[in-house]
Design a protein around this motif. Structure first.
Motif, PDB file in Angstrom:
ATOM      1  N   ALA A  14     -19.793  65.765  11.101  1.00  0.00           N
ATOM      2  CA  ALA A  14     -19.333  65.415  12.253  1.00  0.00           C
ATOM      3  C   ALA A  14     -20.257  65.161  13.299  1.00  0.00           C
ATOM      4  N   VAL A  15     -21.352  66.069  13.660  1.00  0.00           N
ATOM      5  CA  VAL A  15     -22.473  66.035  14.466  1.00  0.00           C
ATOM      6  C   VAL A  15     -22.962  64.579  14.200  1.00  0.00           C
ATOM      7  N   ALA A  16     -23.395  64.282  13.044  1.00  0.00           N
ATOM      8  CA  ALA A  16     -24.081  63.289  12.974  1.00  0.00           C
ATOM      9  C   ALA A  16     -23.212  61.691  13.374  1.00  0.00           C
ATOM     10  N   LEU A  17     -22.104  61.787  13.088  1.00  0.00           N
ATOM     11  CA  LEU A  17     -21.211  60.883  13.268  1.00  0.00           C
ATOM     12  C   LEU A  17     -21.115  60.704  14.816  1.00  0.00           C
ATOM     13  N   VAL A  18     -20.885  61.768  15.298  1.00  0.00           N
ATOM     14  CA  VAL A  18     -21.025  61.873  17.031  1.00  0.00           C
ATOM     15  C   VAL A  18     -22.397  61.138  17.611  1.00  0.00           C
TER      16      VAL A  18
END
Length: 300
Positions: free
Chosen positions: A53-57
């Motif tokens: 999720a952090v990588a996608l953000v």
């Protein structure tokens, strides 16, 4: 032709078999084993999803920067925020800023815990007290913490006492109301059984009421911490002063005053990280321990 069973049955054998089956079923329920979750499963189910999720953000953030959806001074690149973080680390101010805010919040929360717990027990167990101050606690819980900053500054001045006062006014009602809600959900049979065994007064509160109300109380503690953290951030932003030291709230306000958007984003991210870290390190283990003791968690 279908064969028929003509074996004579001893009277009462059917009942004995039923009781044996019931006993075996109960033994099977009691023998549920709590197993430790394998490390690989922990990585796949608990570590990998938030990292993804952090990588996608970050990817979406960088794409928006490349697409120039707005001016660069309004939406800095992730690399600019990283540069701000690196600068603070090299200057030796990053850990100092984090400790200033985290230490204030934790100490304020512990004070709120010491006040809110007996207050919640008093409200939940004494009907007159509940009628008198129960609605006030609910009203205080819904009141934005930022409203207390101005009177706290006038009463106590620009110092740590003002910060703690704002934290207490924000967190105590949440902790007390959480305990009241937990006590209200305790089955009356538990209380009567405790009274029969002599667990009355403080003994009843410690050995019967508190353990039975633990899930609601823990929910109140989580909410109380959230109010403590948000109250502190509001106080640090509004009542920033060199005498108070540099905390995360002051860092955010300094970024606004200096038109330093990477610094603002960095402060927001750090505030978010601290909130998540406290939940993962303190409250999530407590929740798992409570669920495990109540037989609601079969994985370690």
């Amino acid at each position: 032709m279908a064969s028929t069973d003509t074996t004579p049955k001893t009277p009462g054998t059917g009942k004995a078999d039923d009781l044996a089956g019931l006993e075996a079923g109960l033994d099977a329920l009691d023998s549920v084993q709590i197993r430790r979750t394998p490390f690989r499963e922990v990585l796949l189910k608990k570590v990998f999803p938030p990292l993804l999720a952090v990588a996608l953000v970050l990817v979406v953030w960088q794409v928006l920067v490349w697409a120039k959806v707005t001016d660069e001074y309004k939406l800095p690149a992730p690399s600019a925020v990283w540069d701000s973080l690196t600068t603070m680390w090299l200057e030796g101010t990053l850990l100092e800023v984090l400790w200033t805010s985290v230490s204030r919040a934790l100490l304020g929360f512990l004070l709120a815990l010491a006040i809110g717990t007996p207050l919640g027990l008093l409200v939940s167990r004494v009907s007159f007290v509940r009628a008198a101050i129960g609605p006030i606690l609910s009203g205080l819980q819904s009141l934005p913490s930022v409203a207390w900053v101005a009177p706290a500054v006038l009463w106590l001045g620009l110092n740590d006492s003002m910060m703690f006062a704002v934290i207490l006014l924000g967190a105590v009602p949440s902790i007390a109301n959480g305990l009241v809600s937990g006590v209200d959900q305790v089955p009356p049979l538990y209380l009567r059984a405790g009274q029969t065994l002599g667990a009355t007064g403080l003994k009843g509160a410690w050995y019967i009421v508190m353990p039975a109300a633990l899930p609601g109380y823990l929910a109140g503690l989580k909410q109380g911490w959230a109010f403590s953290w948000r109250s502190l951030m509001a106080a640090e932003i509004i009542a920033s002063s060199p005498e108070l030291g540099l905390g995360l709230g002051q860092l955010l306000e300094n970024g606004r005053n200096d038109f330093d958007m990477p610094g603002i984003f960095l402060a927001i991210i750090l505030i978010l990280i601290v909130g998540i870290a406290i939940d993962l390190l303190i409250f999530s283990p407590l929740e798992r321990a409570v669920l495990r003791r109540r037989g609601l968690l079969t994985k370690g």
